[in-house]
Design a protein around this motif. Structure first.
Motif, PDB file in Angstrom:
ATOM      1  N   SER A 118       0.873  -1.180   0.000  1.00 57.97           N
ATOM      2  CA  SER A 118       0.000   0.000   0.000  1.00 57.97           C
ATOM      3  C   SER A 118       0.909   1.228   0.000  1.00 57.97           C
ATOM      4  O   SER A 118       2.132   1.098  -0.015  1.00 57.97           O
ATOM      5  CB  SER A 118      -0.909   0.010   1.238  1.00 57.97           C
ATOM      6  OG  SER A 118      -0.205   0.494   2.361  1.00 57.97           O
ATOM      7  N   THR A 119       0.316   2.389   0.091  1.00 60.68           N
ATOM      8  CA  THR A 119       1.111   3.617   0.143  1.00 60.68           C
ATOM      9  C   THR A 119       1.916   3.724   1.435  1.00 60.68           C
ATOM     10  O   THR A 119       2.867   4.496   1.509  1.00 60.68           O
ATOM     11  CB  THR A 119       0.207   4.861   0.009  1.00 60.68           C
ATOM     12  OG1 THR A 119      -0.792   4.800   1.028  1.00 60.68           O
ATOM     13  CG2 THR A 119      -0.455   4.916  -1.352  1.00 60.68           C
ATOM     14  N   HIS A 120       1.545   2.950   2.468  1.00 61.82           N
ATOM     15  CA  HIS A 120       2.239   3.010   3.759  1.00 61.82           C
ATOM     16  C   HIS A 120       3.353   1.983   3.892  1.00 61.82           C
ATOM     17  O   HIS A 120       4.127   2.037   4.846  1.00 61.82           O
ATOM     18  CB  HIS A 120       1.233   2.808   4.896  1.00 61.82           C
ATOM     19  CG  HIS A 120       0.188   3.873   4.931  1.00 61.82           C
ATOM     20  ND1 HIS A 120       0.433   5.164   5.345  1.00 61.82           N
ATOM     21  CD2 HIS A 120      -1.115   3.846   4.580  1.00 61.82           C
ATOM     22  CE1 HIS A 120      -0.673   5.883   5.247  1.00 61.82           C
ATOM     23  NE2 HIS A 120      -1.625   5.106   4.780  1.00 61.82           N
ATOM     24  N   GLY A 121       3.403   1.017   2.986  1.00 64.48           N
ATOM     25  CA  GLY A 121       4.417  -0.026   3.057  1.00 64.48           C
ATOM     26  C   GLY A 121       3.801  -1.369   2.699  1.00 64.48           C
ATOM     27  O   GLY A 121       2.854  -1.449   1.915  1.00 64.48           O
ATOM     28  N   TYR A 122       4.334  -2.426   3.323  1.00 64.75           N
ATOM     29  CA  TYR A 122       3.886  -3.791   3.042  1.00 64.75           C
ATOM     30  C   TYR A 122       3.111  -4.319   4.240  1.00 64.75           C
ATOM     31  O   TYR A 122       3.526  -4.117   5.389  1.00 64.75           O
ATOM     32  CB  TYR A 122       5.090  -4.683   2.742  1.00 64.75           C
ATOM     33  CG  TYR A 122       5.817  -4.256   1.484  1.00 64.75           C
ATOM     34  CD1 TYR A 122       5.451  -4.774   0.246  1.00 64.75           C
ATOM     35  CD2 TYR A 122       6.833  -3.316   1.537  1.00 64.75           C
ATOM     36  CE1 TYR A 122       6.095  -4.372  -0.918  1.00 64.75           C
ATOM     37  CE2 TYR A 122       7.487  -2.898   0.385  1.00 64.75           C
ATOM     38  CZ  TYR A 122       7.113  -3.435  -0.833  1.00 64.75           C
ATOM     39  OH  TYR A 122       7.750  -3.031  -1.978  1.00 64.75           O
ATOM     40  N   HIS A 123       2.022  -5.003   3.966  1.00 62.75           N
ATOM     41  CA  HIS A 123       1.124  -5.465   5.022  1.00 62.75           C
ATOM     42  C   HIS A 123       0.832  -6.957   4.914  1.00 62.75           C
ATOM     43  O   HIS A 123       0.876  -7.528   3.832  1.00 62.75           O
ATOM     44  CB  HIS A 123      -0.260  -4.793   4.909  1.00 62.75           C
ATOM     45  CG  HIS A 123      -0.245  -3.323   4.900  1.00 62.75           C
ATOM     46  ND1 HIS A 123      -0.438  -2.575   6.042  1.00 62.75           N
ATOM     47  CD2 HIS A 123      -0.084  -2.428   3.894  1.00 62.75           C
ATOM     48  CE1 HIS A 123      -0.407  -1.282   5.727  1.00 62.75           C
ATOM     49  NE2 HIS A 123      -0.191  -1.178   4.429  1.00 62.75           N
ATOM     50  N   ILE A 124       0.426  -7.518   6.043  1.00 68.91           N
ATOM     51  CA  ILE A 124      -0.248  -8.813   6.132  1.00 68.91           C
ATOM     52  C   ILE A 124      -1.436  -8.557   7.048  1.00 68.91           C
ATOM     53  O   ILE A 124      -1.286  -7.909   8.096  1.00 68.91           O
ATOM     54  CB  ILE A 124       0.643  -9.905   6.758  1.00 68.91           C
ATOM     55  CG1 ILE A 124       1.928 -10.101   5.947  1.00 68.91           C
ATOM     56  CG2 ILE A 124      -0.128 -11.221   6.876  1.00 68.91           C
ATOM     57  CD1 ILE A 124       2.967 -10.960   6.663  1.00 68.91           C
ATOM     58  N   ILE A 125      -2.603  -9.060   6.673  1.00 65.07           N
ATOM     59  CA  ILE A 125      -3.816  -8.856   7.477  1.00 65.07           C
ATOM     60  C   ILE A 125      -4.361 -10.196   7.955  1.00 65.07           C
ATOM     61  O   ILE A 125      -4.407 -11.160   7.195  1.00 65.07           O
ATOM     62  CB  ILE A 125      -4.915  -8.146   6.659  1.00 65.07           C
ATOM     63  CG1 ILE A 125      -4.485  -6.724   6.301  1.00 65.07           C
ATOM     64  CG2 ILE A 125      -6.236  -8.129   7.403  1.00 65.07           C
ATOM     65  CD1 ILE A 125      -5.465  -5.977   5.410  1.00 65.07           C
ATOM     66  N   LEU A 126      -4.771 -10.234   9.219  1.00 65.92           N
ATOM     67  CA  LEU A 126      -5.538 -11.349   9.769  1.00 65.92           C
ATOM     68  C   LEU A 126      -6.947 -10.822  10.024  1.00 65.92           C
ATOM     69  O   LEU A 126      -7.129  -9.884  10.806  1.00 65.92           O
ATOM     70  CB  LEU A 126      -4.931 -11.847  11.086  1.00 65.92           C
ATOM     71  CG  LEU A 126      -5.786 -12.872  11.853  1.00 65.92           C
ATOM     72  CD1 LEU A 126      -5.923 -14.172  11.069  1.00 65.92           C
ATOM     73  CD2 LEU A 126      -5.209 -13.131  13.232  1.00 65.92           C
ATOM     74  N   SER A 127      -7.923 -11.394   9.335  1.00 66.12           N
ATOM     75  CA  SER A 127      -9.317 -10.988   9.518  1.00 66.12           C
ATOM     76  C   SER A 127      -9.898 -11.715  10.726  1.00 66.12           C
ATOM     77  O   SER A 127      -9.841 -12.935  10.799  1.00 66.12           O
ATOM     78  CB  SER A 127     -10.126 -11.328   8.265  1.00 66.12           C
ATOM     79  OG  SER A 127     -11.484 -11.037   8.467  1.00 66.12           O
ATOM     80  N   GLU A 128     -10.450 -10.954  11.666  1.00 65.09           N
ATOM     81  CA  GLU A 128     -11.002 -11.548  12.893  1.00 65.09           C
ATOM     82  C   GLU A 128     -12.517 -11.486  12.989  1.00 65.09           C
ATOM     83  O   GLU A 128     -13.092 -12.164  13.828  1.00 65.09           O
ATOM     84  CB  GLU A 128     -10.396 -10.868  14.125  1.00 65.09           C
ATOM     85  CG  GLU A 128      -8.923 -11.156  14.290  1.00 65.09           C
ATOM     86  CD  GLU A 128      -8.430 -10.698  15.645  1.00 65.09           C
ATOM     87  OE1 GLU A 128      -8.046 -11.564  16.437  1.00 65.09           O
ATOM     88  OE2 GLU A 128      -8.425  -9.478  15.892  1.00 65.09           O
ATOM     89  N   GLY A 129     -13.160 -10.656  12.179  1.00 66.56           N
ATOM     90  CA  GLY A 129     -14.623 -10.583  12.272  1.00 66.56           C
ATOM     91  C   GLY A 129     -15.216  -9.658  11.241  1.00 66.56           C
ATOM     92  O   GLY A 129     -14.524  -8.855  10.633  1.00 66.56           O
ATOM     93  N   ARG A 130     -16.531  -9.812  11.051  1.00 67.32           N
ATOM     94  CA  ARG A 130     -17.303  -8.976  10.125  1.00 67.32           C
ATOM     95  C   ARG A 130     -18.651  -8.699  10.744  1.00 67.32           C
ATOM     96  O   ARG A 130     -19.212  -9.551  11.435  1.00 67.32           O
ATOM     97  CB  ARG A 130     -17.591  -9.709   8.821  1.00 67.32           C
ATOM     98  CG  ARG A 130     -16.404 -10.163   8.123  1.00 67.32           C
ATOM     99  CD  ARG A 130     -16.806 -10.836   6.812  1.00 67.32           C
ATOM    100  NE  ARG A 130     -15.616 -11.133   6.083  1.00 67.32           N
ATOM    101  CZ  ARG A 130     -14.852 -10.219   5.469  1.00 67.32           C
ATOM    102  NH1 ARG A 130     -15.228  -8.986   5.449  1.00 67.32           N
ATOM    103  NH2 ARG A 130     -13.743 -10.544   4.880  1.00 67.32           N
ATOM    104  N   LYS A 131     -19.185  -7.527  10.474  1.00 70.75           N
ATOM    105  CA  LYS A 131     -20.556  -7.214  10.886  1.00 70.75           C
ATOM    106  C   LYS A 131     -21.086  -6.093  10.020  1.00 70.75           C
ATOM    107  O   LYS A 131     -20.330  -5.378   9.370  1.00 70.75           O
ATOM    108  CB  LYS A 131     -20.618  -6.850  12.369  1.00 70.75           C
ATOM    109  CG  LYS A 131     -19.897  -5.574  12.758  1.00 70.75           C
ATOM    110  CD  LYS A 131     -19.981  -5.332  14.257  1.00 70.75           C
ATOM    111  CE  LYS A 131     -19.226  -4.057  14.647  1.00 70.75           C
ATOM    112  NZ  LYS A 131     -19.306  -3.821  16.087  1.00 70.75           N
ATOM    113  N   ASN A 132     -22.398  -5.953  10.037  1.00 73.66           N
ATOM    114  CA  ASN A 132     -23.041  -4.882   9.271  1.00 73.66           C
ATOM    115  C   ASN A 132     -23.501  -3.777  10.178  1.00 73.66           C
ATOM    116  O   ASN A 132     -23.488  -3.866  11.351  1.00 73.66           O
ATOM    117  CB  ASN A 132     -24.241  -5.429   8.491  1.00 73.66           C
ATOM    118  CG  ASN A 132     -23.736  -6.216   7.305  1.00 73.66           C
ATOM    119  OD1 ASN A 132     -22.701  -5.925   6.742  1.00 73.66           O
ATOM    120  ND2 ASN A 132     -24.482  -7.229   6.931  1.00 73.66           N
TER     121      ASN A 132
END
Length: 143
Positions: A129-143
């Protein structure tokens, strides 16, 4: 007849009614393998690792691969947090990379795309991304 038509109209809005239908409640959870929840949720709870250099994010990802991903396992949040504390250059790294809940539109560009398309419990591949390199762990979703 009027009574019969109202539950059908409310079915799609069961989340607002709080306990209307089990079907509508499960849709907002973004189950892996069903495309319906991945791109439509409003909030995501995630952890991430941010590194300025690609080599460093690749080292972090290799640790995740060696420990869990190469076996097809999900990375436990506590273990992801340890690696985030060790590798992440973001202030959230001190909290194990925890970003908490955030709405669609808060994060920019590729970060938002990956965060909202990664299934709950899954770990993204490294991305830029514009901020650097990332790895994401998704922990949840809601509406």
């Amino acid at each position: 007849m009027g009574k019969d038509s109202k539950p059908k109209e409310a079915k799609g809005k069961g989340k607002q009614a709080g306990g209307g239908s089990d079907e509508s409640a499960s849709k907002g959870k973004g189950k892996a393998g069903k495309g319906d929840g991945l791109g439509t949720c409003t909030y995501v709870k995630a952890r991430h690792i941010l590194c300025e250099k690609q080599g460093k994010i690749n080292e972090a990802y290799k640790k995740l691969e060696d420990g869990w991903l190469s076996n097809g396992d999900k990375v436990p949040p506590a273990e992801f947090a340890k690696i985030a504390q060790e590798y992440s250059e973001c202030p959230s790294g001190k909290k194990g990379g925890d970003l908490g809940w955030f709405p669609r539109g808060k994060m920019a560009g590729p970060f938002q795309e990956v965060a909202f398309s990664t299934a709950v419990g899954a770990t993204s591949a490294p991305f830029k991304s514009t901020h650097g390199y990332h790895i994401i762990l998704s922990e949840g979703r809601k509406n």
